[in-house]
Design a protein around this motif. Structure first.
Motif, PDB file in Angstrom:
ATOM      1  N   ILE A  63      12.048  27.688  26.925  1.00 36.72           N
ATOM      2  CA  ILE A  63      12.024  28.381  28.030  1.00 36.72           C
ATOM      3  C   ILE A  63      12.921  27.453  29.417  1.00 36.72           C
ATOM      4  CG2 ILE A  63      10.836  28.844  30.052  1.00 36.72           C
ATOM      5  CD1 ILE A  63       7.320  28.454  29.177  1.00 36.72           C
ATOM      6  N   LEU A  64      13.105  26.530  29.420  1.00 35.12           N
ATOM      7  CA  LEU A  64      14.275  26.169  30.139  1.00 35.12           C
ATOM      8  C   LEU A  64      15.640  26.887  30.518  1.00 35.12           C
ATOM      9  CD1 LEU A  64      12.814  22.443  30.210  1.00 35.12           C
ATOM     10  CD2 LEU A  64      12.820  24.768  32.529  1.00 35.12           C
ATOM     11  N   HIS A  65      16.268  26.660  28.774  1.00 38.02           N
ATOM     12  CA  HIS A  65      17.233  26.634  28.002  1.00 38.02           C
ATOM     13  C   HIS A  65      17.459  28.874  28.579  1.00 38.02           C
ATOM     14  CE1 HIS A  65      17.414  22.951  27.463  1.00 38.02           C
ATOM     15  NE2 HIS A  65      18.480  22.673  27.522  1.00 38.02           N
ATOM     16  N   ALA A  66      16.022  29.449  28.290  1.00 35.98           N
ATOM     17  CA  ALA A  66      16.586  30.858  28.226  1.00 35.98           C
ATOM     18  C   ALA A  66      17.559  31.320  29.100  1.00 35.98           C
ATOM     19  CB  ALA A  66      15.098  31.361  28.318  1.00 35.98           C
ATOM     20  N   GLU A  67      17.844  31.274  30.443  1.00 37.04           N
ATOM     21  CA  GLU A  67      18.305  31.966  30.435  1.00 37.04           C
ATOM     22  C   GLU A  67      19.095  31.185  31.739  1.00 37.04           C
ATOM     23  OE1 GLU A  67      20.263  34.421  31.080  1.00 37.04           O
ATOM     24  OE2 GLU A  67      19.977  34.402  33.189  1.00 37.04           O
ATOM     25  N   HIS A  68      20.916  31.603  32.208  1.00 39.99           N
ATOM     26  CA  HIS A  68      21.277  30.887  33.208  1.00 39.99           C
ATOM     27  C   HIS A  68      22.533  31.292  33.986  1.00 39.99           C
ATOM     28  CE1 HIS A  68      22.590  26.674  35.418  1.00 39.99           C
ATOM     29  NE2 HIS A  68      21.368  26.857  35.858  1.00 39.99           N
ATOM     30  N   SER A  69      22.317  33.239  34.497  1.00 38.19           N
ATOM     31  CA  SER A  69      22.959  34.031  35.226  1.00 38.19           C
ATOM     32  C   SER A  69      24.030  34.000  34.052  1.00 38.19           C
ATOM     33  CB  SER A  69      23.629  33.641  36.572  1.00 38.19           C
ATOM     34  OG  SER A  69      24.026  34.182  37.361  1.00 38.19           O
ATOM     35  N   PHE A  70      25.653  34.000  35.050  1.00 40.37           N
ATOM     36  CA  PHE A  70      26.810  34.912  34.384  1.00 40.37           C
ATOM     37  C   PHE A  70      27.717  32.496  34.041  1.00 40.37           C
ATOM     38  CE2 PHE A  70      28.191  38.640  34.729  1.00 40.37           C
ATOM     39  CZ  PHE A  70      27.272  38.965  35.464  1.00 40.37           C
ATOM     40  N   ASN A  71      26.607  31.825  33.405  1.00 39.21           N
ATOM     41  CA  ASN A  71      27.668  30.809  32.583  1.00 39.21           C
ATOM     42  C   ASN A  71      28.558  31.575  31.573  1.00 39.21           C
ATOM     43  OD1 ASN A  71      26.292  30.958  29.419  1.00 39.21           O
ATOM     44  ND2 ASN A  71      24.310  31.426  31.287  1.00 39.21           N
ATOM     45  N   ALA A  72      29.354  30.400  30.749  1.00 38.89           N
ATOM     46  CA  ALA A  72      30.440  30.867  29.642  1.00 38.89           C
ATOM     47  C   ALA A  72      30.174  31.920  28.809  1.00 38.89           C
ATOM     48  CB  ALA A  72      31.122  29.859  29.670  1.00 38.89           C
ATOM     49  N   SER A  73      28.401  31.424  27.944  1.00 40.04           N
ATOM     50  CA  SER A  73      28.825  31.825  26.870  1.00 40.04           C
ATOM     51  C   SER A  73      27.399  33.573  27.541  1.00 40.04           C
ATOM     52  CB  SER A  73      27.225  31.306  26.277  1.00 40.04           C
ATOM     53  OG  SER A  73      26.227  30.938  26.460  1.00 40.04           O
ATOM     54  N   THR A  74      27.009  33.663  28.333  1.00 39.60           N
ATOM     55  CA  THR A  74      26.575  34.845  28.222  1.00 39.60           C
ATOM     56  C   THR A  74      27.904  35.873  28.979  1.00 39.60           C
ATOM     57  OG1 THR A  74      24.665  34.024  29.278  1.00 39.60           O
ATOM     58  CG2 THR A  74      24.808  36.071  30.516  1.00 39.60           C
ATOM     59  N   PHE A  75      28.894  35.505  29.955  1.00 41.52           N
ATOM     60  CA  PHE A  75      29.705  36.057  30.489  1.00 41.52           C
ATOM     61  C   PHE A  75      30.706  36.534  29.443  1.00 41.52           C
ATOM     62  CE2 PHE A  75      33.999  36.764  31.793  1.00 41.52           C
ATOM     63  CZ  PHE A  75      34.003  38.130  32.958  1.00 41.52           C
ATOM     64  N   ALA A  76      30.934  35.473  28.306  1.00 43.05           N
ATOM     65  CA  ALA A  76      31.830  35.907  27.073  1.00 43.05           C
ATOM     66  C   ALA A  76      30.244  37.605  26.243  1.00 43.05           C
ATOM     67  CB  ALA A  76      31.529  35.124  26.242  1.00 43.05           C
ATOM     68  N   ALA A  77      29.216  37.449  26.730  1.00 42.58           N
ATOM     69  CA  ALA A  77      28.685  38.440  26.011  1.00 42.58           C
ATOM     70  C   ALA A  77      28.391  39.864  26.766  1.00 42.58           C
ATOM     71  CB  ALA A  77      26.838  37.560  26.026  1.00 42.58           C
ATOM     72  N   ARG A  78      28.439  39.193  27.625  1.00 44.36           N
ATOM     73  CA  ARG A  78      28.384  41.186  28.425  1.00 44.36           C
ATOM     74  C   ARG A  78      30.093  41.443  28.338  1.00 44.36           C
ATOM     75  NH1 ARG A  78      24.570  40.996  33.362  1.00 44.36           N
ATOM     76  NH2 ARG A  78      25.716  43.393  33.527  1.00 44.36           N
ATOM     77  N   GLU A  79      31.447  40.286  28.893  1.00 42.12           N
ATOM     78  CA  GLU A  79      32.791  40.739  28.419  1.00 42.12           C
ATOM     79  C   GLU A  79      32.096  41.576  27.255  1.00 42.12           C
ATOM     80  OE1 GLU A  79      36.299  41.568  27.206  1.00 42.12           O
ATOM     81  OE2 GLU A  79      35.533  39.871  26.540  1.00 42.12           O
ATOM     82  N   ILE A  80      32.273  40.883  26.245  1.00 42.12           N
ATOM     83  CA  ILE A  80      32.763  41.974  24.975  1.00 42.12           C
ATOM     84  C   ILE A  80      31.197  43.146  24.704  1.00 42.12           C
ATOM     85  CG2 ILE A  80      31.995  41.375  22.413  1.00 42.12           C
ATOM     86  CD1 ILE A  80      32.490  38.694  22.244  1.00 42.12           C
ATOM     87  N   ALA A  81      30.276  43.171  25.667  1.00 42.53           N
ATOM     88  CA  ALA A  81      29.258  44.473  25.349  1.00 42.53           C
ATOM     89  C   ALA A  81      30.848  45.368  26.305  1.00 42.53           C
ATOM     90  CB  ALA A  81      28.493  43.621  26.052  1.00 42.53           C
ATOM     91  N   SER A  82      31.234  44.484  27.306  1.00 40.67           N
ATOM     92  CA  SER A  82      31.369  45.764  28.113  1.00 40.67           C
ATOM     93  C   SER A  82      33.111  46.580  27.489  1.00 40.67           C
ATOM     94  CB  SER A  82      32.393  45.630  29.463  1.00 40.67           C
ATOM     95  OG  SER A  82      33.513  44.622  28.735  1.00 40.67           O
ATOM     96  N   THR A  83      32.702  45.680  26.304  1.00 40.32           N
ATOM     97  CA  THR A  83      33.915  47.118  25.045  1.00 40.32           C
ATOM     98  C   THR A  83      33.324  48.551  24.740  1.00 40.32           C
ATOM     99  OG1 THR A  83      33.678  46.214  23.586  1.00 40.32           O
ATOM    100  CG2 THR A  83      34.985  44.928  25.454  1.00 40.32           C
ATOM    101  N   ARG A  84      31.912  48.517  24.990  1.00 38.33           N
ATOM    102  CA  ARG A  84      30.938  48.768  23.758  1.00 38.33           C
ATOM    103  C   ARG A  84      31.070  48.547  22.046  1.00 38.33           C
ATOM    104  NH1 ARG A  84      31.495  55.186  26.235  1.00 38.33           N
ATOM    105  NH2 ARG A  84      31.255  54.742  28.253  1.00 38.33           N
ATOM    106  N   ALA A  85      31.424  47.680  22.429  1.00 42.96           N
ATOM    107  CA  ALA A  85      30.870  46.571  21.434  1.00 42.96           C
ATOM    108  C   ALA A  85      29.442  46.359  20.529  1.00 42.96           C
ATOM    109  CB  ALA A  85      31.641  45.259  21.010  1.00 42.96           C
ATOM    110  N   SER A  86      29.547  45.791  19.571  1.00 45.11           N
ATOM    111  CA  SER A  86      27.405  46.171  19.290  1.00 45.11           C
ATOM    112  C   SER A  86      27.013  44.695  19.672  1.00 45.11           C
ATOM    113  CB  SER A  86      27.248  46.085  17.402  1.00 45.11           C
ATOM    114  OG  SER A  86      27.964  43.902  16.903  1.00 45.11           O
ATOM    115  N   ILE A  87      25.986  44.602  19.664  1.00 40.87           N
ATOM    116  CA  ILE A  87      24.583  43.539  20.322  1.00 40.87           C
ATOM    117  C   ILE A  87      25.460  42.303  19.024  1.00 40.87           C
ATOM    118  CG2 ILE A  87      22.632  43.753  18.694  1.00 40.87           C
ATOM    119  CD1 ILE A  87      21.182  42.709  21.387  1.00 40.87           C
ATOM    120  N   TYR A  88      25.698  42.581  17.827  1.00 41.63           N
ATOM    121  CA  TYR A  88      25.653  41.390  16.935  1.00 41.63           C
ATOM    122  C   TYR A  88      26.929  40.905  17.249  1.00 41.63           C
ATOM    123  CZ  TYR A  88      22.107  43.516  14.322  1.00 41.63           C
ATOM    124  OH  TYR A  88      20.706  43.983  13.694  1.00 41.63           O
ATOM    125  N   ALA A  89      28.059  41.439  17.886  1.00 38.33           N
ATOM    126  CA  ALA A  89      29.129  40.807  18.218  1.00 38.33           C
ATOM    127  C   ALA A  89      29.551  40.350  19.287  1.00 38.33           C
ATOM    128  CB  ALA A  89      30.696  42.019  18.201  1.00 38.33           C
TER     129      ALA A  89
END
Length: 399
Positions: free
Chosen positions: A180-206
């Motif tokens: 629970i404690l590690h599940a979410e933490h706003s725009f940290n490095a990995s989450t920002f990476a995920a969102r940046e990739i998603a912004s290209t319309r790449a898949s959820i897997y990518a």
């Protein structure tokens, strides 16, 4: 250039309804709920539902969600087969990243980019990542992966698949809280990476694959491994003060201390300290006691020498907690991923299907060029045979 903006620090890049961090007061909020309330009353399954859907579930909704997770835990045999062809020295995060990307090959509806399809993929990824991590640990130790349990909690099931025996209730509950404690933490490095990739319309897997890559670095998710290495290097509580003193004198970091956002105690670290203390009483109190001493000495010396108040982050006590649970040290960062996949998925779906206008746009930050400058017309290309050695320390000028 304003140096405070290097690394996008303090730059607002998007709106989010998923989480909020109050760094000045040490508050972490998931979808409006204080993390401490969720730790005390929720489960990882319920918290994952909250992050994905925006509200706490009703009883039947939680039962249905938990059943879906349980039904999606198995991974294709061919992925295990591919793991068996890898060297046993392969980094667990590399194995996890490549296995997640392989899952796309088994998605019969992978061209369906609807919100419903992506929520289904999110549930599948939350369910499968623990199976991948536990399976790899067994394979590299020349053991067969263990079939996931259909009717036990997410935390309990992972510990069972990893160790091959049913964990005690209090152990699985402690692990559930850490998830629970590690599940979410706003725009940290990995989450920002995920969102940046998603912004290209790449898949959820990518997008998740990119997030796993970002998480693997020692300045992000890999920090908890560095904390445990630090503890093993120090060796004994009697060595802590001299080791920390020398480290600070040399201007080096004390891993697990300090945070990019929090200016006071990270609320997660306080809970993890309590969990680490509780689990150490059943095994060996050494690692918890050393960690506590590192915190105390670092705080004292940093204020004495630099007049800086410094506090532990989420990695400091999670290292000793996982070690005391008997989890191999190099799996620490994959444990982080087992939890953070809930937050990553929520952010990827928010990035893809934002309700508010304007819709998310392709991320394209601007850089300040400080490289070679030959004048407003640029540098003249010289044929290879006519080139002369360059003078050292060529002057650069930002334009």
């Amino acid at each position: 250039m304003d140096t405070r903006n290097i690394g996008l620090r303090n730059i607002e890049v998007a709106d989010t309804k998923i989480s909020s961090i109050d760094g000045e007061n040490g508050k972490l909020i998931y979808r409006g709920y204080d993390i401490l309330d969720l730790v005390n009353h929720s489960t990882f399954e319920e918290t994952s539902y909250l992050l994905l859907y925006g509200d706490l579930p009703l009883q039947d909704q939680l039962e249905e969600f938990s059943a879906k997770l349980a039904s999606q835990r198995r991974i294709p045999d061919s992925i295990f087969k591919n793991m068996k062809n890898r060297p046993t020295t392969a980094d667990p995060m590399d194995v996890l990243q490549s296995s997640v990307l392989e899952l796309a090959d088994y998605d019969a509806d992978r061209t369906d980019e609807s919100k419903a399809a992506n929520l289904a993929r999110a549930i599948s990824l939350i369910a499968k990542i623990p199976t991948i991590v536990a399976g790899w640990d067994r394979i590299r130790n020349k053991e067969e992966p263990i079939e996931p349990l259909p009717n036990r909690s997410h935390a309990h099931n992972f510990l069972y698949m990893l160790k091959g025996k049913q964990p005690k209730y209090d152990v699985s509950k402690i692990f559930d809280i850490s998830l629970i404690l590690h599940a979410e933490h706003s725009f940290n490095a990995s989450t920002f990476a995920a969102r940046e990739i998603a912004s290209t319309r790449a898949s959820i897997y990518a997008s998740v694959g990119g997030a796993i890559g970002a998480l693997s670095g020692e300045l992000h998710g890999g920090a908890n491994i560095q904390v445990m290495k630090m503890l093993l290097e120090i060796g004994d509580i009697s060595n802590v003060e001299s080791w920390v003193t020398q480290r600070i004198k040399e201007g080096k970091r004390i891993m697990g201390m300090g945070h990019a956002v929090y200016r006071t105690t990270d609320p997660r670290s306080e809970v993890l300290a309590t969990l680490s203390r509780a689990i150490s009483k059943e095994n060996n109190t050494k690692w918890y006691e050393m960690t506590e001493k590192i915190e105390q000495v670092t705080k004292k010396l940093m204020y004495k020498t630099k007049k800086i108040h410094i506090y532990p982050n989420v990695d400091l006590y999670s290292a000793s907690l996982y070690y005391s649970l008997g989890i191999p040290m190099d799996l620490n960062t994959t444990i982080f991923a087992i939890s953070r996949i809930a937050g990553w998925n929520a952010h990827i779906i928010e990035e893809k299907f934002a309700e508010a206008a304007p819709k998310p746009a392709l991320y394209r930050p601007k850089a300040v060029y400080v490289g070679r400058y030959c004048g407003p017309m640029g540098c003249e290309y010289v044929n290879l045979v006519l080139r002369k050695p360059q003078k050292p320390n060529i002057e650069s000028k930002a334009i």
